[in-house]
Scaffold this motif. Structure first.
Motif, PDB file in Angstrom:
ATOM      1  N   ASN A  82       4.126   7.779   0.410  1.00 22.18           N
ATOM      2  CA  ASN A  82       4.446   8.490  -0.821  1.00 22.18           C
ATOM      3  C   ASN A  82       4.613   9.962  -0.410  1.00 22.18           C
ATOM      4  N   ALA A 126       4.043  -2.887  -9.511  1.00 19.86           N
ATOM      5  CA  ALA A 126       3.248  -4.123  -9.497  1.00 19.86           C
ATOM      6  C   ALA A 126       3.803  -5.125 -10.513  1.00 19.86           C
ATOM      7  N   VAL A 141      -0.111  -3.174  -6.089  1.00 19.25           N
ATOM      8  CA  VAL A 141       0.332  -1.998  -5.346  1.00 19.25           C
ATOM      9  C   VAL A 141      -0.848  -1.041  -5.283  1.00 19.25           C
ATOM     10  N   VAL A 142      -1.392  -0.880  -4.088  1.00 19.53           N
ATOM     11  CA  VAL A 142      -2.626  -0.119  -3.883  1.00 19.53           C
ATOM     12  C   VAL A 142      -2.299   1.313  -3.484  1.00 19.53           C
ATOM     13  N   VAL A 143      -2.955   2.298  -4.127  1.00 17.85           N
ATOM     14  CA  VAL A 143      -2.790   3.708  -3.756  1.00 17.85           C
ATOM     15  C   VAL A 143      -3.907   4.081  -2.787  1.00 17.85           C
ATOM     16  N   SER A 192       2.894   2.923  -8.991  1.00 16.67           N
ATOM     17  CA  SER A 192       2.153   1.732  -8.548  1.00 16.67           C
ATOM     18  C   SER A 192       2.009   0.676  -9.646  1.00 16.67           C
ATOM     19  N   ASP A 193       1.641   1.099 -10.834  1.00 17.02           N
ATOM     20  CA  ASP A 193       1.454   0.140 -11.936  1.00 17.02           C
ATOM     21  C   ASP A 193       2.765  -0.563 -12.305  1.00 17.02           C
ATOM     22  N   THR A 218       6.838   3.496 -17.902  1.00 19.25           N
ATOM     23  CA  THR A 218       6.823   4.432 -16.763  1.00 19.25           C
ATOM     24  C   THR A 218       7.157   5.829 -17.254  1.00 19.25           C
ATOM     25  N   ALA A 234       2.415   8.677  -7.315  1.00 20.16           N
ATOM     26  CA  ALA A 234       2.084   7.372  -6.719  1.00 20.16           C
ATOM     27  C   ALA A 234       1.483   6.436  -7.754  1.00 20.16           C
ATOM     28  N   ARG A 235       0.600   6.966  -8.592  1.00 16.25           N
ATOM     29  CA  ARG A 235      -0.086   6.127  -9.584  1.00 16.25           C
ATOM     30  C   ARG A 235       0.853   5.690 -10.714  1.00 16.25           C
ATOM     31  N   THR A 237       0.844  -1.204   0.000  1.00 14.38           N
ATOM     32  CA  THR A 237       0.000   0.000   0.000  1.00 14.38           C
ATOM     33  C   THR A 237       0.875   1.248   0.000  1.00 14.38           C
ATOM     34  N   LEU A 238       0.627   2.131  -0.981  1.00 17.42           N
ATOM     35  CA  LEU A 238       1.287   3.430  -1.036  1.00 17.42           C
ATOM     36  C   LEU A 238       0.314   4.455  -0.464  1.00 17.42           C
TER      37      LEU A 238
END
Length: 336
Positions: free
Chosen positions: A105, A69, A76-78, A65-66, A294, A61-62, A46-47
């Motif tokens: 984050n 993962a 990876v959860v925001v 996260s992807d 990214t 964060a987003r 979890t972020l």
């Protein structure tokens, strides 16, 4: 003549047995830590984001996260926990289980600004261990089209002729947009009224409606609005123009030398997180930031990817904490 013989039993020196137990325990803990790091992560991460959705901090964060993962093969959860100028999220992570599964984050202005701004914080910098710097963003000076200024020079002249007439938005007291705009006022010897919000999203709504006229913030919050003319970009507070707003000059090009503002986002873990887990996580974040997709996502959001390992991030925090202490004192910024 009787001979008396004394039988001696060997007794370990006092404290040796507890010491052996301590060493054995430490060795077991090290092995457990190494095993934990080797298998890490085995479940979702979890972020925790100290801002509402929208804007630079949330976008960072987003973007991570992807990609993270993909690298870790775990979700990876925001988790957006806005409020209290970031303090809600910081306190939550500071008290979280230090196992590498709840991460902060962290936004530069909160991380280095709040300790200088708020005397009794519910957290301290020592509550966190640095993992990796992930993104940086310059700031852009934007105004609502109703402001009668087509460029930065005209804007400064208008402010001087109309002290206190315009108001400016910030993402909250102690945010970079707050401190940065106060620095701008100090350098240009102008006056504006501060209207703090809980994040970029709510601030932007009132700026777009013209209720508040000025917003100095990171490109992800306002780039789209500048591109379609709903906001006017006057200058980018960085060394170079922003690729998403190529027509907007830098502050130096616009005649305001020495005014530069750069925000950053870094990943931090609770202080007692095992060093092996932190090192492994930092390597995984580096790999995630190096994925081509990214960079594509970051460019689209107006964010610059910039990795730093734990030690370098710790140095950045120290240097910036000292800088913000001087800035907050010179601009006489008070907690509201």
């Amino acid at each position: 003549m009787n001979t008396i013989t004394h039988t001696h039993t060997h007794t370990p020196p006092l404290g040796l047995a507890p010491l052996r137990q301590l060493l054995a325990g430490a060795a077991a803990a090290l092995l457990a830590s190494a095993a934990l790091a080797q298998g890490y992560p085995v479940r979702p991460i979890t972020l925790v984001v100290p801002n509402p959705p929208g804007g630079f901090v949330d976008a960072s964060a987003r973007i991570l996260s992807d990609s993270l993962a993909k690298v870790t093969s775990q979700a990876v959860v925001v988790d957006n926990r806005g409020g209290g100028s970031g303090n809600v999220a910081y306190q939550y992570v500071a008290r979280a289980n230090p196992d590498g599964y709840t991460l902060l984050n962290s936004y530069s202005a909160y991380h280095v600004g709040n300790p200088n701004l708020t005397p009794k914080l519910p957290w301290a910098q020592k509550d966190f261990v640095p993992v990796a710097l992930i993104t940086v963003a310059t700031n852009v000076i934007t105004v609502h089209p109703s402001v009668p200024a087509k460029n930065l020079g005209e804007f400064i002249s208008y402010l001087k002729a109309n002290p206190g007439k315009l108001s400016y938005a910030s993402q909250g007291n102690g945010s970079l947009s707050h401190i940065g705009t106060e620095m701008f006022k100090l350098q240009t010897q102008t006056s504006m009224v501060h209207i703090p919000y809980r994040g970029s999203g709510p601030a932007l709504q009132d700026v777009l409606s013209g209720q508040v006229q000025v917003f100095i913030t990171t490109p992800p919050s306002v780039m789209g609005q500048v591109q379609v003319g709903k906001l006017r970009g006057l200058a980018v507070a960085g060394k170079a123009r922003h690729p998403g707003m190529p027509a907007v000059p830098t502050t130096a090009e616009a005649g305001l030398k020495g005014f530069e503002l750069e925000a950053w986002v870094g990943i931090f873990a609770p202080a007692a997180t095992p060093a092996d887990v932190v090192a492994r996580l930092s390597e995984q974040i580096k790999a995630a930031l190096e994925l081509p997709e990214t960079k594509t996502r970051a460019d689209g959001a107006g964010v610059e990817l910039r990795y730093l390992p734990p030690a370098a991030l710790a140095s950045l925090v120290k240097k910036e904490t000292e800088f913000w202490a001087r800035t907050i004192t010179s601009a006489n910024i008070q907690a509201e």
